[in-house]
Scaffold this motif. Structure first.
Motif, PDB file in Angstrom:
ATOM      1  N   GLU A   1      37.654   8.196   5.854  1.00 35.42           N
ATOM      2  CA  GLU A   1      37.945   7.021   5.206  1.00 35.42           C
ATOM      3  C   GLU A   1      39.201   7.030   4.596  1.00 35.42           C
ATOM      4  O   GLU A   1      39.747   7.966   3.870  1.00 35.42           O
ATOM      5  N   VAL A   2      39.949   5.734   4.839  1.00 33.93           N
ATOM      6  CA  VAL A   2      41.466   5.754   4.067  1.00 33.93           C
ATOM      7  C   VAL A   2      41.523   4.943   2.749  1.00 33.93           C
ATOM      8  O   VAL A   2      40.717   3.911   2.791  1.00 33.93           O
ATOM      9  N   PRO A   3      42.074   5.371   1.933  1.00 33.36           N
ATOM     10  CA  PRO A   3      42.329   4.616   0.679  1.00 33.36           C
ATOM     11  C   PRO A   3      42.790   3.401   0.689  1.00 33.36           C
ATOM     12  O   PRO A   3      43.501   2.963   1.791  1.00 33.36           O
ATOM     13  N   LYS A   4      42.159   2.436  -0.182  1.00 34.65           N
ATOM     14  CA  LYS A   4      42.460   0.879  -0.031  1.00 34.65           C
ATOM     15  C   LYS A   4      44.111   0.669   0.122  1.00 34.65           C
ATOM     16  O   LYS A   4      44.487  -0.241   0.654  1.00 34.65           O
ATOM     17  N   ARG A   5      44.823   1.382  -0.807  1.00 34.08           N
ATOM     18  CA  ARG A   5      46.122   1.166  -0.925  1.00 34.08           C
ATOM     19  C   ARG A   5      46.915   1.266   0.397  1.00 34.08           C
ATOM     20  O   ARG A   5      47.762   0.462   0.770  1.00 34.08           O
ATOM     21  N   ALA A   6      46.530   2.496   1.082  1.00 30.92           N
ATOM     22  CA  ALA A   6      47.116   2.945   2.277  1.00 30.92           C
ATOM     23  C   ALA A   6      46.630   1.559   3.407  1.00 30.92           C
ATOM     24  O   ALA A   6      47.643   1.177   4.202  1.00 30.92           O
ATOM     25  N   GLN A   7      45.367   1.225   3.392  1.00 34.78           N
ATOM     26  CA  GLN A   7      44.971   0.037   4.286  1.00 34.78           C
ATOM     27  C   GLN A   7      45.782  -1.182   4.037  1.00 34.78           C
ATOM     28  O   GLN A   7      46.257  -1.682   5.069  1.00 34.78           O
TER      29      GLN A   7
END
Lengths: 400, 159
Positions: free
Chosen positions: A98-104
């Protein structure tokens, strides 16, 4: 490659065979088209590819998962960040990461800027193919602004490799949003300038309207995607159909048309630039000012520099990641994203070793190029240039 | 055929099995992606069925990918990535071919887009497609020897 010789084309008595490319300015690289002509009418057109084949898929098998990212930039060199994203998402799916929202959100922001830059190159080169030099210069001026943003964020104008497995390569520099803000404010009026020059230009209309018509049935049968497919009235956009990287949290429209000609594809791409600007504006508001840009996945994502200096474990992980890499579980995944040219798919197969067992890039312009025959057969030779341009091919991606 | 219980109730696999129980050799699920392993002899009929039945409607062939499992036999694996635009569903079909005589039926008459995909696989893996209208090398030169994406073909150096 290079299989079509003059005698293999149908060759009726009064037709003539003309070789176009691979060194021809309007083939956008090294495409070769063998044309059989009856007077000025194209009877048969056979595209020949492979002049830029560099074996990227084979080379990926000899590199670790992270090293292969640098090769993805070089496939579609007009949209490097889209390729980075597709490949990273595929490996992340394989790992179940899972990738952090900020990076997404930052990923969405940058891939939409990539789409704008890529469409600007398309508008510019398509216009210069048809004789409109000014638009080309204007488009490249604005594209340069996007490349400067990429340089500011990743240190590279084109071969960015900014997206990494599990997040981003590094924290974006302070003030990057201000710079993007300036671009977003500037862009709508600049788009208006291009439209003033082209949209109701009589020569432009004569060269593109009703030229290169594709029907929805043919487009689906030929696997055509992206603006090419949407110009036939099929609203297939991967961002809406199978949202990735939080695209479902953004509001935007998918422009379609039912004309299916080169002019409608021009209008669609201009409309897509406007939609991308809309997404960029939303992303700038959504991106939290602080927060992680990489997943917390020891052994896969490299630890922070500060941590390595005080923690033994972090140092070992760092060493292991850069000497051996990481080993995803055995299995296969296919990840599709909407690149500026259409459905970009990445198939990754793992055998449980630190190197990918097989990587395949489903390049949208490779598939879209198959429609060229449908577009130009039975039309005049002057339309060939328009039809090659309208597909928006990048030969690096076609040949890989 | 040791198949997990929940996959037996997969709606697409059930629909296909109701039509022909022999059409699916195995159902695999990995990371939310469904793969149906199809016997070579059933591939064309199966593809026609998946495309033409309205409640499935797999009208779009995204991609065909080759894979070499050397030295395991059958070494070649072809993955067909299907998409149903009306139903927004995806599906992967998998066909296996032996290394001694790798021949797979062509699906170009069902999806014309398969033309270049199959030529590319012929070019890079040496798998032949029965019924393909123009099975020639696509990316490599015509007189090239060997099939570069096979696992027994080196990445660097001379063969």
């Amino acid at each position: 490659m290079a299989s079509t010789t003059i005698n293999t084309v149908t060759g009726a008595a009064k037709t003539m065979v003309l070789n176009m490319g691979p060194q021809h300015p309007s083939t956008h690289g090294v495409l070769r088209v063998v044309l059989e002509l009856d007077g000025e009418t194209v009877v048969k057109a056979v595209p020949e590819i492979g002049y830029l084949h560099t074996g990227i898929e084979k080379t990926c098998e000899a590199l670790t998962y992270s090293q292969a990212i640098t090769l993805t930039d070089r496939i579609d060199y007009l949209a490097p960040l889209s390729n980075n994203l597709a490949y990273c998402l595929a490996v992340e799916k394989l790992l179940g990461l899972e990738v952090p929202k900020r990076a997404q959100y930052i990923r969405v922001l940058l891939t939409e800027l990539t789409r704008i830059a890529s469409h600007l190159v398309w508008i510019g080169t398509h216009a210069i193919d048809l004789g409109a030099m000014t638009v080309f210069l204007y488009c490249f001026r604005e594209r340069e602004e996007v490349l400067k943003i990429f340089e500011m964020i990743s240190g590279q104008r084109m071969m960015t490799s900014y997206f990494r497995i599990g997040g981003l390569a590094l924290e974006p520099p302070p003030g990057y949003l201000d710079r993007i803000q300036r671009f977003v404010e500037l862009m709508p009026s600049r788009l208006g300038e291009y439209e003033d020059l082209l949209t109701r230009n009589r020569i432009w209309l004569a060269r593109t309207k009703g030229v290169g018509i594709l029907t929805a049935k043919d487009a689906i049968a030929l696997g055509v995607s992206g603006p090419m497919l949407r110009s036939t009235g099929v609203a297939y956009d991967v961002r809406k159909y199978f949202p990735y990287s939080s695209y479902d949290e953004f509001e935007f429209d998918v422009p379609t048309s039912t004309d299916g000609d080169c002019y409608s594809r021009y209008l669609l791409r201009v409309a897509e630039v406007r939609e991308s600007l809309k997404i960029v504006r939303q992303a700038m508001v959504k991106i939290p000012p602080e927060g992680p840009i990489k997943s917390d996945a020891p052994g896969i994502v490299a630890p922070q520099r500060e941590k390595m200096k005080i923690e033994m474990e972090a140092l070992i992980y760092h060493f292991k990641i850069y000497t051996e890499g990481f080993s995803p579980p055995p299995g296969e995944v296919y990840q599709r994203i909407e690149s500026p040219r259409g459905e970009l798919g990445v198939f990754v197969a793992s055998d449980g070793s630190p190197k990918p067992y097989r990587v395949k890039f489903r390049a949208p312009s490779f598939v879209n190029l198959q429609a060229l025959q449908k577009l130009i057969e039975g039309r005049l030779i002057a339309d060939v240039v328009t039809c090659i341009g309208t597909i928006d091919i990048v030969l690096g991606e076609v040949d890989r | 055929m040791a198949e997990p219980e929940e996959l037996k109730h997969d709606p697409i696999a059930q629909r296909v099995r109701a039509w022909d129980p022999q059409a699916i050799a195995e159902v695999i699920e990995f990371r939310g992606e469904r793969t149906l392993v199809v016997p070579k002899s059933h591939l064309r009929r199966m593809c026609e069925f998946l495309r033409d039945v309205p409640e499935l409607g797999f009208n779009f062939l995204s991609d065909v990918t080759g894979l070499d499992r050397f030295p395991v036999e059958p070494r070649f694996e072809l993955n067909y990535h299907l998409l149903s635009i009306p139903h927004r569903t995806t599906l992967r079909l998998r066909v296996r071919a032996h290394g001694a005589d790798p021949v797979v039926p062509s699906v170009t008459t069902i999806w014309p887009t398969a033309n270049w995909h199959e030529r590319e696989i012929f070019d890079l893996f040496g798998v032949r497609f029965e019924g393909h209208p123009n099975l020639e090398r696509l990316l490599m030169p015509q007189d090239w020897e060997g099939y570069p994406l096979r696992k027994d073909y080196p990445v660097q150096g001379y063969r």
